[in-house]
Design an enzyme around this catalytic site. Structure first.
Site, mmCIF file in Angstrom:
data_model
loop_
_atom_site.group_PDB
_atom_site.id
_atom_site.type_symbol
_atom_site.label_atom_id
_atom_site.label_comp_id
_atom_site.label_asym_id
_atom_site.label_seq_id
_atom_site.Cartn_x
_atom_site.Cartn_y
_atom_site.Cartn_z
ATOM 1 N N LYS A 150 -11.238 -18.078 -26.504
ATOM 2 C CA LYS A 150 -10.698 -16.740 -26.722
ATOM 3 C C LYS A 150 -11.701 -15.874 -27.479
ATOM 4 O O LYS A 150 -12.555 -16.379 -28.215
ATOM 5 C CB LYS A 150 -9.418 -16.825 -27.567
ATOM 6 C CG LYS A 150 -8.246 -17.515 -26.921
ATOM 7 C CD LYS A 150 -7.080 -17.564 -27.902
ATOM 8 C CE LYS A 150 -5.881 -18.279 -27.315
ATOM 9 N NZ LYS A 150 -5.238 -17.499 -26.241
ATOM 10 N N ARG A 162 1.411 -24.494 -20.487
ATOM 11 C CA ARG A 162 2.201 -24.964 -19.345
ATOM 12 C C ARG A 162 1.916 -26.426 -19.020
ATOM 13 O O ARG A 162 2.765 -27.113 -18.450
ATOM 14 C CB ARG A 162 1.950 -24.070 -18.137
ATOM 15 C CG ARG A 162 0.536 -24.068 -17.602
ATOM 16 C CD ARG A 162 0.251 -22.855 -16.743
ATOM 17 N NE ARG A 162 0.162 -21.638 -17.547
ATOM 18 C CZ ARG A 162 0.042 -20.416 -17.028
ATOM 19 N NH1 ARG A 162 -0.004 -20.248 -15.719
ATOM 20 N NH2 ARG A 162 -0.044 -19.369 -17.819
#
Length: 510
Positions: free
Chosen positions: A288, A362
């Site tokens: 990130k 996920r």
């Protein structure tokens, strides 16, 4: 923690540090809300002060007045409620939160906001408890910056004694509403503490240690089991193992269970909760930007909400069996980190091609959903800070809810609405499923950017057992408040989801 009590005594006679009453907005400014029960001299004095201060009576406004005639309290706090015709439970909850935050350092506070029914009274009690929350920064001082083996607990704090003034008597339902607010408030504060904990102090293992300590000090009705990295690898949990393999702090899956006492009706209703618990998310090799990492200690808010909910359900002692699965991992870049293009095998045997290592949530949830499905519960809810797309679509206060059963999805949305936790039902469009097709695996774990919240839901659906109603709650926005405290919502971890899940569990009783 705060102490919630109930009384039917006249508010003016209560010898407390602060008494909270409400005001409404009128064309001429703030006016005391109906039902305050104060003596005429007190009401006249407060009206005069409100006029002098040009108070508006709008939501979030608080005015503190000392030496009010014929009032035993040291000070009176007047909390704005807005228009008199629009005083909903949500308004009362927020006003109570703002008022209590303004006097949270006091030893005793009474709150006498207008409560026309038990729902309004419950909202006042809930908001009052929530408004007292602070994270004790002293609990982090034990760390010198090195990884610690045990997460420090938040220092015990008595908090104010809060007396809720009831105009509805002290019947069983009224008492239960206040007692329930205290249980949920305490559980929500646990979730907030976990989210606010610095990431060097809250690793997957110290998360486990912290929850075990809380459970040990609670009702004793919750059992815990833990799968460590060896058990996860042996059990075929390729999703969470892959996410955690780049970190020196290995992953864990924690199972927390509450089972009610045996009843004549036989098997109790059952709810499974699965929470994303990324204790820090650097993005892995798909790292990130630096500015996006500061709040990534909160990427375990889903697991925090699940842990707190199971404990609350046990404290409330309802007839529904609740099992929580905390999917804990740290997503870090290293020589052992997962790569884009890797293929892993999930708990149910599905092979998945990794597209973006920053879409790790996920993957841990997929394994958690498989594990939850194996127990064949009546329903499953997963809750996660899953996608930035949720915030693009719904902002920072409203969660997105998806599912494989429209009726159950609506029940989740309704449960949140009843508790002041807003969410919005979202679809799982079939046409977007092709975006998860892979040429080297059964599916890839991420599609293109369009409908990102929805394709994440479509991915998760692949791991839900057949014929089990399931809902996915994306709380990327409402789980963490980067702005100033507002009403019952503090700065930092909000504990969003705990009240929703408790209400949902209660609704399964029927």
């Amino acid at each position: 923690m705060p102490n919630l009590n109930l009384t039917t005594r006249d508010a003016a006679t209560l010898k407390v540090d602060a008494l909270v009453v409400g005001s409404v907005s009128t064309d001429s400014g703030a006016a005391l809300a109906a039902g305050h029960g104060l003596p005429a001299a007190a009401a006249k004095h407060l009206a005069s002060v409100l006029a002098d201060l040009e108070a508006k009576g709008k939501p979030s406004e608080t005015v503190r007045v000392v030496a009010v005639p014929d009032v035993a309290a040291t000070a009176v706090v007047v909390a704005g409620l807005g228009a008199a015709d629009d005083v909903t439970p949500d308004v009362l909850r927020s006003a109570a939160g703002s008022a209590l935050r303004s006097v949270a350092t006091k030893s005793s506070v009474a709150i006498a906001l207008p409560t026309a029914n038990e729902g309004a009274l419950a909202a006042v009690a809930d908001g009052a408890y929530a408004g007292c929350y602070t994270f004790d920064a002293a609990s982090t001082k034990a760390s010198t910056g090195a990884q610690t083996k045990k997460a420090p607990s938040k220092k015990a704090s008595s908090g104010p004694k809060i007396t809720v003034v009831s105009t509805l008597g002290q019947g069983k339902a009224v008492k239960s509403a206040v007692e329930r607010a205290a249980v949920i408030g305490s559980a929500r504060d646990l979730a907030r503490d976990l989210v606010n904990m610095p990431p060097n102090l809250l690793t997957p293992q110290t998360f486990v240690d912290h929850v075990k300590a809380v459970v040990a000090a609670s009702s004793g009705k919750v059992t815990i089991s833990v799968l460590d990295e060896k058990a996860l690898a042996k059990g075929g949990f390729g999703g969470i193992v892959g996410v955690g393999q780049g970190s020196v702090n290995p992953p864990r899956i924690v199972t927390m269970s509450y089972s009610p006492s045996a009843s004549r009706t036989g098997k109790s209703p059952s709810v499974a909760l699965v929470g994303k618990g990324i204790t820090f998310d650097s993005g892995g090799l798909c790292i990130k930007p630096a500015g996006s990492m500061l709040t990534m200690k909160s990427d375990m808010a889903g697991a925090a909400a699940v842990a707190a909910t199971v404990i609350a359900a046990a404290e409330l002692g309802g007839p529904v069996s609740v099992t929580g699965y905390l999917c804990l991992a740290e997503n870090m870049p290293s020589g052992t980190a997962q790569r884009p293009g890797d293929v892993v095998t999930m708990r149910n045997g599905t092979t998945v091609e990794i597209i973006d290592t920053d879409a790790e949530g996920r993957m841990v949830l997929g394994d958690g959903l498989c594990l939850a499905s194996e127990a064949k519960p009546d329903v499953i809810v997963d809750i996660a800070t899953l996608t930035g797309a949720q915030m693009v679509a719904l902002g920072s206060r409203v969660a997105g809810v998806m599912g494989n059963d429209d009726t159950f999805r609506s029940q989740v949305v309704d449960a949140g609405g009843a508790e002041g936790e807003d969410s919005w039902a979202m679809p799982l469009p079939r046409e977007l499923r092709t975006g998860l097709d892979s040429v080297v695996a059964d599916l890839q774990h991420k599609a293109d950017r369009w409908g990102g919240m929805l394709t994440a839901g479509l991915f998760l659906q692949e791991f839900v057992g057949e014929d089990i109603p399931w809902a996915h709650v994306d709380i990327a926005g409402p789980s963490f408040n980067e702005k100033a405290a507002d009403g019952a919502i503090p700065k930092g971890g909000t504990g969003y989801g705990v009240a929703t899940l408790v209400r949902l569990i209660e609704s399964r009783t029927a």
